[in-house]
Design an enzyme around this catalytic site. Structure first.
Site, mmCIF file in Angstrom:
data_model
loop_
_atom_site.group_PDB
_atom_site.id
_atom_site.type_symbol
_atom_site.label_atom_id
_atom_site.label_comp_id
_atom_site.label_asym_id
_atom_site.label_seq_id
_atom_site.Cartn_x
_atom_site.Cartn_y
_atom_site.Cartn_z
ATOM 1 N N LYS A 198 8.915 64.404 -9.012
ATOM 2 C CA LYS A 198 9.760 65.326 -8.240
ATOM 3 C C LYS A 198 11.114 64.680 -7.926
ATOM 4 O O LYS A 198 12.168 65.286 -8.124
ATOM 5 C CB LYS A 198 9.049 65.702 -6.931
ATOM 6 C CG LYS A 198 9.857 66.643 -6.069
ATOM 7 C CD LYS A 198 9.198 66.841 -4.720
ATOM 8 C CE LYS A 198 10.260 66.803 -3.650
ATOM 9 N NZ LYS A 198 9.752 66.534 -2.330
ATOM 10 N N ASP A 231 8.588 71.341 -4.990
ATOM 11 C CA ASP A 231 8.373 70.944 -3.602
ATOM 12 C C ASP A 231 7.482 72.007 -2.949
ATOM 13 O O ASP A 231 6.943 72.879 -3.632
ATOM 14 C CB ASP A 231 9.712 70.776 -2.872
ATOM 15 C CG ASP A 231 10.327 72.123 -2.518
ATOM 16 O OD1 ASP A 231 9.966 73.138 -3.158
ATOM 17 O OD2 ASP A 231 11.143 72.171 -1.589
#
Ligand code: SF4
Length: 276
Positions: free
Chosen positions: A175, A194
């Site tokens: 991420k 997220d």
């Protein structure tokens, strides 16, 4: 309340109660209903009970992306930064923390420690007081100092611009690497997943998975590559302002008539119980 004047309510099933008709045959005035999405002139999507409905059909995905572009043009990363290094640090700090809080902390630490070399010379304990308010500060301090040492010792003080290299940097999982690659280097290598992207991708039926890595793989199949970074930013904005975790503001949502999420708060279309 006199007969025939029951207010029209949003329906969880998606089937609105028809406005009651008075005995004389004339329609009673409607009570105000929440505003409908602005794109009401567009054709309604078929519902889950409709034969052939495909939530990841290219035309549905394209329409959703078009509406996100219209609602969130020129989206940018909400984390303030002036370099790849600052973005990397800010992203590490943003885990389990609001961007607003991170944006309060980063100017202080970058004034104190302007380069990766400055961070690399620290013991994590020295950094902890400055980042304490972002939570999980011990682990974050270790990650940031570890990342600085790696960037200085192996990449000449510059944050690398490939996924493979970034994944070797302490604190930079996929991420974080996607944030840096997409927002600083302009490379669409993956989709940032997220909490907002996770939740809304499921509500929009782009994925049925619950694991961030699998969700990213699903999104990479569904979203055109050139939109990966924009899509992430737009959905993050959408998740903060409208499609919030509890009680999403569906009546204000530009995607309402295309969304069948099981936890919608207002719907003009049929609900798909598994879409959440
Ligand atoms: S209609 Fe509601 S649940 Fe669906 S995307 Fe919009 S805000 Fe989220």
């Amino acid at each position: 309340m006199p007969r025939g004047t029951t207010p029209r309510q949003p329906s969880k099933s998606g089937r609105h109660t028809a406005a009651k008709v008075s005995r004389g045959g004339s329609r009673m005035p409607k009570t105000p209903t929440p505003p409908k999405p602005t794109q009401t002139s567009l054709p309604r999507m078929k519902t889950g009970s409709a034969k052939g409905y495909n939530p990841v059909a290219p035309e549905r995905v394209a329409e959703i992306l078009k509406r996100l572009d219209a609602r969130y043009p020129n989206v940018k990363c909400a984390l303030h930064h002036n370099s790849a290094w600052e973005l990397l640090v800010a992203t590490i700090l943003s885990a389990q923390c609001t961007d607003v809080r991170v944006n309060m902390v980063t100017p202080v630490i970058f004034a104190k420690y302007p380069t990766p070399q400055h961070f690399a010379a620290l013991n994590p304990e020295e950094l902890e007081p400055d980042i304490r308010s972002t939570g999980f500060f011990r682990n974050k301090a270790k990650s940031i100092v570890g990342a600085a040492k790696k960037v200085v010792s192996e990449f000449g003080g510059k944050v690398p611009d490939t996924m493979e290299e970034l994944l070797t940097v302490p604190g930079a999982a996929r991420k974080t690497a996607n944030v840096v690659l997409g927002s600083w280097f302009g490379k669409n290598i993956g989709v940032v997943v997220d909490t907002h992207v996770h939740r809304i991708s499921r509500r929009l039926e782009f994925t049925k998975n619950d694991d961030a890595v699998k969700i990213e793989q699903d999104l990479m199949k569904v979203i055109p590559q050139k939109k990966w970074t924009d899509f992430s930013h737009q959905i993050i904005h959408h998740g903060r302002g409208i499609c919030v975790a509890r009680k999403p503001k569906c009546a204000e949502c530009p995607l309402e008539d295309m969304c069948h999420a099981g936890d919608k708060t207002w719907s003009t279309v049929e609900i798909h119980k598994n879409a959440q």
